[in-house]
Design an enzyme around this catalytic site. Structure first.
Site, PDB file in Angstrom:
ATOM      1  N   ASP A 165       4.674   0.457  12.154  1.00 34.35           N
ATOM      2  CA  ASP A 165       3.484  -0.508  11.536  1.00 34.35           C
ATOM      3  C   ASP A 165       3.327  -1.773  12.108  1.00 34.35           C
ATOM      4  OD1 ASP A 165       2.531   1.868  10.534  1.00 34.35           O
ATOM      5  OD2 ASP A 165       3.114   1.510   8.450  1.00 34.35           O
ATOM      6  N   LYS A 181       0.792  -1.106   0.003  1.00 32.27           N
ATOM      7  CA  LYS A 181       0.008   0.154  -0.210  1.00 32.27           C
ATOM      8  C   LYS A 181       0.908   1.205  -0.173  1.00 32.27           C
ATOM      9  CE  LYS A 181      -1.931   1.284   4.026  1.00 32.27           C
ATOM     10  NZ  LYS A 181      -1.415   3.016   4.491  1.00 32.27           N
ATOM     11  N   ASN A 182       1.725   1.144   0.975  1.00 29.94           N
ATOM     12  CA  ASN A 182       2.551   2.414   1.124  1.00 29.94           C
ATOM     13  C   ASN A 182       3.587   2.782  -0.087  1.00 29.94           C
ATOM     14  OD1 ASN A 182       1.008   3.136   3.258  1.00 29.94           O
ATOM     15  ND2 ASN A 182       2.591   2.197   4.691  1.00 29.94           N
ATOM     16  N   ARG A 231      -4.015   9.458   4.266  1.00 24.83           N
ATOM     17  CA  ARG A 231      -2.919  10.252   4.502  1.00 24.83           C
ATOM     18  C   ARG A 231      -2.146  10.442   3.325  1.00 24.83           C
ATOM     19  NH1 ARG A 231      -0.298  13.739   7.927  1.00 24.83           N
ATOM     20  NH2 ARG A 231       2.165  13.460   7.781  1.00 24.83           N
ATOM     21  N   ASP A 277      -4.611  10.594  12.069  1.00 25.14           N
ATOM     22  CA  ASP A 277      -5.120   9.083  12.167  1.00 25.14           C
ATOM     23  C   ASP A 277      -5.726   8.763  13.590  1.00 25.14           C
ATOM     24  OD1 ASP A 277      -4.972   6.655  10.053  1.00 25.14           O
ATOM     25  OD2 ASP A 277      -3.198   7.826   9.665  1.00 25.14           O
TER      26      ASP A 277
HETATM   27  N1  EPU Z   1       6.188  14.362  11.071  1.00 25.59           N
HETATM   28  C1  EPU Z   1       6.324  15.604  11.538  1.00 25.59           C
HETATM   29  N2  EPU Z   1       6.345  16.521  10.455  1.00 25.59           N
HETATM   30  C2  EPU Z   1       6.315  16.202   9.135  1.00 25.59           C
HETATM   31  C3  EPU Z   1       6.263  14.905   8.709  1.00 25.59           C
HETATM   32  C4  EPU Z   1       6.195  13.851   9.605  1.00 25.59           C
HETATM   33  O1  EPU Z   1       6.335  16.012  12.645  1.00 25.59           O
HETATM   34  O2  EPU Z   1       6.476  17.054   8.280  1.00 25.59           O
HETATM   35  C5  EPU Z   1       6.109  13.427  12.254  1.00 25.59           C
HETATM   36  C6  EPU Z   1       4.743  12.625  12.002  1.00 25.59           C
HETATM   37  O3  EPU Z   1       3.879  13.366  12.783  1.00 25.59           O
HETATM   38  C7  EPU Z   1       5.351  11.444  12.689  1.00 25.59           C
HETATM   39  C8  EPU Z   1       6.390  10.851  12.133  1.00 25.59           C
HETATM   40  O4  EPU Z   1       7.054  12.187  11.800  1.00 25.59           O
HETATM   41  O5  EPU Z   1       5.217  11.434  14.144  1.00 25.59           O
HETATM   42  C9  EPU Z   1       6.512   9.928  11.038  1.00 25.59           C
HETATM   43  O6  EPU Z   1       6.018  10.660   9.996  1.00 25.59           O
HETATM   44  P1  EPU Z   1       6.295  10.131   8.335  1.00 25.59           P
HETATM   45  O7  EPU Z   1       6.231  11.437   7.575  1.00 25.59           O
HETATM   46  O8  EPU Z   1       7.676   9.357   8.415  1.00 25.59           O
HETATM   47  O9  EPU Z   1       5.154   9.155   7.905  1.00 25.59           O
HETATM   48  P2  EPU Z   1       4.104   9.175   6.778  1.00 25.59           P
HETATM   49  O10 EPU Z   1       4.715   9.482   5.877  1.00 25.59           O
HETATM   50  O11 EPU Z   1       3.105  10.206   7.563  1.00 25.59           O
HETATM   51  C10 EPU Z   1       4.180   6.717   6.414  1.00 25.59           C
HETATM   52  C11 EPU Z   1       3.215   5.589   6.428  1.00 25.59           C
HETATM   53  C12 EPU Z   1       2.925   5.208   7.584  1.00 25.59           C
HETATM   54  C13 EPU Z   1       3.916   4.807   8.589  1.00 25.59           C
HETATM   55  C14 EPU Z   1       4.980   6.171   8.704  1.00 25.59           C
HETATM   56  C15 EPU Z   1       6.207   5.454   9.435  1.00 25.59           C
HETATM   57  C16 EPU Z   1       2.142   6.018   4.294  1.00 25.59           C
HETATM   58  C17 EPU Z   1       0.800   6.543   3.570  1.00 25.59           C
HETATM   59  N3  EPU Z   1       2.220   5.996   5.582  1.00 25.59           N
HETATM   60  O12 EPU Z   1       3.356   7.785   7.233  1.00 25.59           O
HETATM   61  O13 EPU Z   1       1.869   3.979   7.616  1.00 25.59           O
HETATM   62  O14 EPU Z   1       3.442   4.624  10.035  1.00 25.59           O
HETATM   63  O15 EPU Z   1       5.210   6.269   7.130  1.00 25.59           O
HETATM   64  O16 EPU Z   1       6.964   4.501   8.769  1.00 25.59           O
HETATM   65  O17 EPU Z   1       3.110   5.821   3.848  1.00 25.59           O
HETATM   66  C18 EPU Z   1      -0.107   2.653   7.697  1.00 25.59           C
HETATM   67  O18 EPU Z   1       0.469   2.343   6.762  1.00 25.59           O
HETATM   68  O19 EPU Z   1      -1.053   2.437   8.358  1.00 25.59           O
HETATM   69  C19 EPU Z   1       0.378   4.172   8.071  1.00 25.59           C
HETATM   70  C20 EPU Z   1       0.300   4.555   9.239  1.00 25.59           C
END
Ligand code: EPU
Length: 430
Positions: free
Chosen positions: A319, A34-35, A105, A129
């Site tokens: 995850d 998915k991601n 997201r 979320d």
């Molecule tokens: N963060 C910030 N500022 C930003 C970006 C991130 O503070 O500008 C913080 C977030 O709030 C969070 C942490 O950094 O606490 C991680 O965020 P990241 O940007 O790395 O994750 P994401 O891109 O929002 C993706 C996956 C998530 C997975 C995370 C970490 C997707 C759509 N989502 O999220 O997957 O948990 O990376 O590996 O790719 C899921 O699939 O169920 C899911 C939640």
């Protein structure tokens, strides 16, 4: 697949009913991630033509991203199971409306491609979320360093830049989404962009390889320093691409095998993308071998407790954590789990407690005292990963576990119930 699949709770919600019935055995196939696929889909905004994606999971989030892209000007069809064709018509509207953005997201991933291609974008602010606020300050700061100007009002973000320019960007934290947005934006920027402390999840490598196949110039893929030299839009062309396998779905089947004392071939799983997790699972007593087709796992003894901390890749992914806590819930001993990414991501613990698990949380730690057996009860899936963990917990429980909130599981799991039935689980969807 043109029909909308809503991530919002449907009027007649489905449930998953599981009865713990002993060891799982057989072969389970892991689909694409998915991601990764959601990001590949968003990236088709960058150039006109017909893209083909294979190894695409049949999940609700793909349909939602398809709806969002249709509103922007990329038309999606599903010619065969596991395949998508995305036709970028060239008539791109750089607006992503609230009704679509709030549903996933990953809609934030259209920001970089739209801004770099169109010079402007209007995007509803993505929500959080169930496990807490998810800011986008790093996405914004990185694009500002590349020359974008942002305005925020009435729940929308507006960004402009005649043409983005290259910049040296160093992240405080290797954010997955910010790395992806800046990488895709930098592909059409003027000059060279360097991203230091970039995230290096396998899904980001997949995106980097997709972009390079399209004609982008990117060095350092798979490392924490990405160097992207901007190209002209005419240098890009559509491609056919096989989506990287889903390591979180793979881990779900390993966990299901572990708590039932079973033996499975998890075909399609990439052991090299899960090295640290597999080491930890071996510490818990699982026998794990890499095969030509994936991973073979057998669990012939009670699991042993371990301590685990979540970290960005190559660390243990957040995850995986609900699955690990579920495994610890039936392991021998006490395990401490530390969450370093999302402080609030423990809500499913209350549900596990309803099944008889002995878990206490304090701040970003959970202390899990293993019990010999869980006991079936009605529980709720609060998000995708927590939902999968509830299914795994149900397999480890005596009696019937009924899981509601199944629409969350459908966002990220391709036929979890059918795949578990095939390896002997007593599970059905009602
Ligand atoms: N963060 C910030 N500022 C930003 C970006 C991130 O503070 O500008 C913080 C977030 O709030 C969070 C942490 O950094 O606490 C991680 O965020 P990241 O940007 O790395 O994750 P994401 O891109 O929002 C993706 C996956 C998530 C997975 C995370 C970490 C997707 C759509 N989502 O999220 O997957 O948990 O990376 O590996 O790719 C899921 O699939 O169920 C899911 C939640």
């Amino acid at each position: 697949m043109n029909a909308s699949v809503d991530a919002i709770e449907p009027l007649e919600p489905a449930t998953i009913v599981v009865r713990g019935n002993g060891p799982l055995a057989g072969t389970v196939h892991v689909p694409g991630a998915k991601n990764s696929v959601l990001k590949l889909m968003a990236t088709t905004i960058l150039c006109d033509g017909a893209f083909e994606l294979t190894n695409v999971p049949d999940i609700a989030d793909v349909a939602i991203m398809g709806d969002l892209l249709a509103a922007i000007g990329v038309e999606m069809t599903r010619p065969a199971a596991g395949e998508l064709v995305l036709v970028n018509t060239g008539r791109i509207t750089p607006v992503a409306p609230y009704e679509l953005v709030e549903r996933i997201r990953a809609s934030i991933n259209v920001l970089g491609p739209l801004l770099t291609r169109c010079g402007e974008v209007r995007l509803s602010m993505p929500g959080g979320d169930d496990f807490g606020a998810r800011p986008i300050d790093m996405h914004v700061a990185g694009l500002e360093a590349m020359g974008a100007e942002f305005k925020f009002s009435h729940g929308y973000l507006e960004a402009r830049a005649d043409r983005l320019h290259g910049a040296d960007i160093a992240f405080e934290f290797p954010s997955v989404g910010a790395t992806e947005n800046l990488m895709t934006a930098a592909v059409l920027a003027d000059g060279v962009t360097t991203i230091d402390n970039a995230a290096r999840e396998p899904e980001i490598t997949d995106l980097g390889e997709f972009l390079v196949a399209m004609g982008a110039k990117i060095d350092g893929i798979g490392t924490s320093t990405l160097v992207i030299e901007g190209v002209d839009q005419s240098d890009l062309h559509p491609v056919r691409h096989h989506t990287v396998p889903d390591r979180i779905q793979a881990a779900t089947y390993l966990a299901a095998c572990a708590v039932t004392g079973g033996e499975l071939d998890v075909v399609g799983a990439r052991a090299d993308h899960m090295t640290m997790l597999l080491d930890r699972f071996a510490n818990m007593g699982l026998e794990i071998t890499t095969t030509d087709l994936g991973i073979h796992v057998s669990a012939d003894q009670r699991l042993r407790s371990i301590d685990v901390a979540t970290l960005p890749y190559p660390g243990i992914a957040t995850d995986y954590k609900p699955l690990i806590i579920t495994m610890l819930a039936v392991a021998d001993g006490v395990g401490i789990v530390t969450e370093n990414l999302y402080p609030g991501r423990f809500r499913y613990v209350e549900e596990l407690q309803r099944l008889g698990a002995d878990v206490r949380t304090s701040g970003h730690h959970a202390v899990v005292r293993g019990v010999p057996r869980l006991s079936g009860a009605p529980v709720k899936a609060h998000d995708i990963r927590a939902g999968a963990a509830m299914v795994v917990a149900g397999l480890a429980a005596e009696g019937v576990t009924t899981i509601s909130g199944v629409h969350h599981i459908d966002r990220g799991y391709d036929d979890l119930v059918g795949r578990l039935q095939q390896v002997g689980a007593d599970i059905e969807r009602r």
